[in-house]
Write an enzyme that holds these catalytic residues in place. Structure first.
Site, PDB file in Angstrom:
ATOM      1  N   ASP A 153       0.898  -1.297  -0.044  1.00 46.90           N
ATOM      2  CA  ASP A 153       0.077  -0.032  -0.131  1.00 46.90           C
ATOM      3  C   ASP A 153       0.863   1.277  -0.164  1.00 46.90           C
ATOM      4  O   ASP A 153       1.233   1.648   0.937  1.00 46.90           O
ATOM      5  CB  ASP A 153      -1.021   0.188   1.193  1.00 46.90           C
ATOM      6  CG  ASP A 153      -1.848   1.364   1.204  1.00 46.90           C
ATOM      7  OD1 ASP A 153      -1.684   2.156   0.553  1.00 46.90           O
ATOM      8  OD2 ASP A 153      -2.708   0.986   2.110  1.00 46.90           O
ATOM      9  N   ARG A 212      -0.201   4.361   1.895  1.00 46.73           N
ATOM     10  CA  ARG A 212      -0.114   4.439   3.206  1.00 46.73           C
ATOM     11  C   ARG A 212       1.472   4.580   3.624  1.00 46.73           C
ATOM     12  O   ARG A 212       1.727   5.425   4.538  1.00 46.73           O
ATOM     13  CB  ARG A 212      -0.600   3.243   3.920  1.00 46.73           C
ATOM     14  CG  ARG A 212      -0.180   2.714   5.186  1.00 46.73           C
ATOM     15  CD  ARG A 212       0.158   1.189   5.198  1.00 46.73           C
ATOM     16  NE  ARG A 212       0.594   0.800   6.309  1.00 46.73           N
ATOM     17  CZ  ARG A 212       1.797  -0.095   6.602  1.00 46.73           C
ATOM     18  NH1 ARG A 212       2.704  -0.016   5.798  1.00 46.73           N
ATOM     19  NH2 ARG A 212       2.086  -0.478   7.712  1.00 46.73           N
ATOM     20  N   ASP A 269       5.971  -5.128  19.363  1.00 46.36           N
ATOM     21  CA  ASP A 269       4.710  -5.912  18.490  1.00 46.36           C
ATOM     22  C   ASP A 269       4.692  -7.159  19.221  1.00 46.36           C
ATOM     23  O   ASP A 269       5.579  -7.965  19.694  1.00 46.36           O
ATOM     24  CB  ASP A 269       5.262  -6.413  17.214  1.00 46.36           C
ATOM     25  CG  ASP A 269       4.004  -6.550  16.064  1.00 46.36           C
ATOM     26  OD1 ASP A 269       3.560  -5.783  15.523  1.00 46.36           O
ATOM     27  OD2 ASP A 269       3.178  -7.388  16.400  1.00 46.36           O
ATOM     28  N   GLU A 291       1.545  -2.457  26.482  1.00 46.82           N
ATOM     29  CA  GLU A 291       1.075  -2.324  27.945  1.00 46.82           C
ATOM     30  C   GLU A 291       1.778  -3.156  28.963  1.00 46.82           C
ATOM     31  O   GLU A 291       1.854  -2.893  30.291  1.00 46.82           O
ATOM     32  CB  GLU A 291      -0.453  -2.753  28.141  1.00 46.82           C
ATOM     33  CG  GLU A 291      -1.603  -1.813  27.403  1.00 46.82           C
ATOM     34  CD  GLU A 291      -1.658  -1.993  25.924  1.00 46.82           C
ATOM     35  OE1 GLU A 291      -2.702  -1.455  25.239  1.00 46.82           O
ATOM     36  OE2 GLU A 291      -0.886  -2.931  25.234  1.00 46.82           O
ATOM     37  N   GLU A 326       1.240   2.701  12.959  1.00 45.88           N
ATOM     38  CA  GLU A 326       0.004   2.757  12.072  1.00 45.88           C
ATOM     39  C   GLU A 326      -1.035   1.777  12.786  1.00 45.88           C
ATOM     40  O   GLU A 326      -0.959   0.732  12.553  1.00 45.88           O
ATOM     41  CB  GLU A 326       0.734   2.038  10.904  1.00 45.88           C
ATOM     42  CG  GLU A 326      -0.049   2.192   9.751  1.00 45.88           C
ATOM     43  CD  GLU A 326      -1.141   1.189   9.584  1.00 45.88           C
ATOM     44  OE1 GLU A 326      -2.425   0.913  10.148  1.00 45.88           O
ATOM     45  OE2 GLU A 326      -0.832   0.010   8.626  1.00 45.88           O
ATOM     46  N   GLU A 356     -10.409  -2.708  15.245  1.00 44.65           N
ATOM     47  CA  GLU A 356      -9.098  -3.420  15.758  1.00 44.65           C
ATOM     48  C   GLU A 356      -8.724  -2.777  17.019  1.00 44.65           C
ATOM     49  O   GLU A 356      -7.863  -3.551  17.876  1.00 44.65           O
ATOM     50  CB  GLU A 356      -7.898  -3.138  15.103  1.00 44.65           C
ATOM     51  CG  GLU A 356      -8.282  -3.912  13.414  1.00 44.65           C
ATOM     52  CD  GLU A 356      -6.944  -3.976  12.887  1.00 44.65           C
ATOM     53  OE1 GLU A 356      -5.711  -4.517  13.273  1.00 44.65           O
ATOM     54  OE2 GLU A 356      -6.976  -3.445  11.533  1.00 44.65           O
ATOM     55  N   HIS A 389      -5.356  -0.015   1.395  1.00 46.02           N
ATOM     56  CA  HIS A 389      -5.779  -1.295   1.797  1.00 46.02           C
ATOM     57  C   HIS A 389      -6.987  -1.031   2.602  1.00 46.02           C
ATOM     58  O   HIS A 389      -7.533  -2.098   2.784  1.00 46.02           O
ATOM     59  CB  HIS A 389      -4.660  -2.071   2.244  1.00 46.02           C
ATOM     60  CG  HIS A 389      -4.271  -1.725   3.947  1.00 46.02           C
ATOM     61  ND1 HIS A 389      -3.656  -0.468   4.218  1.00 46.02           N
ATOM     62  CD2 HIS A 389      -4.604  -2.412   4.778  1.00 46.02           C
ATOM     63  CE1 HIS A 389      -3.560  -0.350   5.284  1.00 46.02           C
ATOM     64  NE2 HIS A 389      -4.096  -1.514   5.946  1.00 46.02           N
TER      65      HIS A 389
END
Length: 533
Positions: free
Chosen positions: A238, A241, A287, A316, A331, A340, A481
């Site tokens: 994409d 983006r 991640d 967290e 993002e 999400e 996308h």
């Protein structure tokens, strides 16, 4: 030609005398000739450092340089390795021929000296002054000057501070690595326990499952969807983006120079590498999905492992760093902006890790709605069930209408101007802002049959930036996308040009799956509830 080149190119004859200096005792030759000879003799004894391109007027100065700048104590090392005048020559030729670093030399074991072979008696550079240097006298003189030979090195305070700083960073990285290992061990125990229970037919879970357990399972499923390369391939392809982020980061280098950056939901670490390329001094990528392991390889492959550190887990759960971050990049946007539920993680990171007055990329987002007339798409989704291979399946229509659809909407199908129904300032918004209600009017720009309301979002990189960027997912902009989110009406609604239709939207998280959304829409007197999951 510099002096080091002269040293390397000036060849000695087998007898050790310099070529071209044969009649040095004769009466012939002018004073200028003598001066040229003296200059050549001086140049021939300039000594190239063992570890870098610097050149010195004597071997003693070169060895002092090795001690203060390269942390290599030649005297201590020779005593430790029992180097004598014979093995010294091999030692010098070995370092020269393999171009070793000080750390590589220090790693050599006394029991397995690689330069023991007589092959290293052959000079790597016949004119190297170190090969004719009085090694034993130098060691003996240095030993008299020093009462200890334990490897103690005297270095400038500034260099010591720099070394201590690097040591602290490495210690923190090691601590983070141990934390990750502990979490991975716990995860492995859980997997093994579950497998054992399944294999033995035992289920220790209660007959009911509370919301917290259910949400935990949903969370794990959500992150697992990002384990596969395909979703990252789609996002990286994409260009709208990805280039928007690249543009916003690389064209505002003054914001990133020497700053600490947190990348929330880093995926393949593309945004982390943009930040490092823009001049960030430290980047922490976070991640929970397994793609983080590929990201580690990607970071090393692009030589950013000294700047970028990666943490596997939710932001967290990330341990607090010694210093807060200057910038957050993420993002986080999903379909219809809020699908999400990653906004919650960005807000958490802002509250816990961002310095006052720091930056968030993007810093503002808007969510818009407009009406469209797309009879073709309506037939595809709704009218299809009127005749399925000669059979009526109209009972399916009710469920079809309830499901929001992610579609690329043709700009010519719009029948009104868009209206912003929600705006988020990432510097101040709260998690409660993900649930909202708004009333608004849509002014019809033509007479037609409205078949759906369409939602899209715009992201802005502009607060405090000299180079501002807008990332739009509007039907009027190049497709991304995210496409657009289409909420089909139960039946097409006829409108006329100039008509003002009163509308209302309410959006909240699905209690059973907080990452999905329940959207209620009123278009005039027509209303429906939609699920985005």
């Amino acid at each position: 030609m510099n002096s080091s080149a002269l040293v390397n190119n000036y060849e000695l004859s087998e007898s050790g005398a310099m070529e071209g200096v044969e009649d040095i005792d004769s009466d012939s030759g002018s004073e200028n000739d003598w001066e040229g000879i003296e200059e050549e003799v001086s140049l021939s004894f300039q000594t190239l450092c063992l570890f870098c391109p610097e050149v010195f007027n004597s071997a003693e100065l070169m060895f002092d340089h090795c001690q203060t700048q390269h942390m290599f104590d030649f005297v201590s090392y020779c005593k430790k390795m029992d180097i004598n005048s014979y093995t010294y020559i091999k030692f010098i030729n070995y370092i020269r021929s393999h171009k070793l670093s000080p750390s590589e030399v220090n790693e050599v074991s006394k029991t397995s000296c690689p330069w023991i072979s007589d092959d290293y008696m052959k000079p790597y550079n016949a004119s190297d002054p170190l090969l004719t240097f009085d090694f034993e006298s130098f060691i003996e003189e240095k030993m008299k000057e020093r009462t200890d030979i334990d490897g103690t090195i005297t270095i400038p305070q500034a260099r010591l501070d720099a070394i201590l700083g690097k040591l602290h960073d490495k210690t923190m990285k090691l601590k983070n690595a141990y934390d990750r290992i502990d979490k991975m061990k716990e995860a492995a125990k859980t997997v093994l326990l579950c497998n054992n229970q399944q294999c033995s037919g035992v289920n220790n879970r209660p007959a009911y499952q509370d919301d917290k357990s259910s949400n935990y399972d949903e969370d794990n499923y959500y992150f697992s969807t990002y384990d596969h390369f395909a979703i990252h391939h789609e996002m990286l392809q994409d260009k709208i983006r990805t280039l928007a982020y690249q543009d916003a980061i690389l064209n505002n280098p003054e914001v990133f120079h020497n700053k600490r950056v947190l990348d929330v939901g880093c995926g393949t670490s593309i945004l982390s590498m943009f930040a490092a390329k823009a001049g960030a001094s430290f980047v922490m990528g976070v991640d929970k999905s397994d793609v983080i392991f590929q990201a580690m390889d990607i970071v090393r492959e692009n030589n950013y492992d000294q700047v970028i550190d990666l943490y596997k887990g939710r932001v967290e759960d990330m341990p607090h760093p010694d210093h807060k971050m200057d910038i957050i990049v993420s993002e986080w946007m999903g379909y219809f902006l809020l699908f999400e539920g990653m906004l919650d993680s960005v807000i958490y990171a802002r509250e816990k890790f961002l310095v006052p007055g720091g930056h968030i990329f993007p810093d503002r987002c808007t969510l818009s709605l407009l009406a469209v007339c797309d009879i073709e798409k309506y037939k595809e989704y709704v009218d299809f069930w009127d005749n399925v291979y000669g059979f009526k399946m109209t009972a399916m229509k009710k469920d079809v209408i309830k499901e929001a659809n992610v579609e690329t909407v043709k700009p010519e199908t719009a029948c009104c101007a868009p209206v912003i129904v929600k705006e988020l300032d990432l510097m101040t918004c709260q998690t409660s802002d993900a649930e909202f209600a708004s009333t608004f009017d849509l002014v019809m720009s033509r007479s037609c049959a409205v078949t759906a309301l369409v939602g899209y979002f715009d992201c802005y990189f502009d607060k405090g930036l000299t180079h501002k960027v807008v990332l739009s997912t509007s039907p009027q902009s190049p497709s991304t996308h995210w496409k657009q989110t289409m909420f089909l009406l139960e039946n097409p609604v006829q409108v006329i040009e100039g008509e003002i239709v009163s509308c209302k939207i309410s959006c909240r998280k699905n209690r059973r799956d907080p990452r999905s959304l329940i959207v209620k829409l009123n278009f005039g007197k027509y209303h429906n509830q939609y699920y985005l999951s």
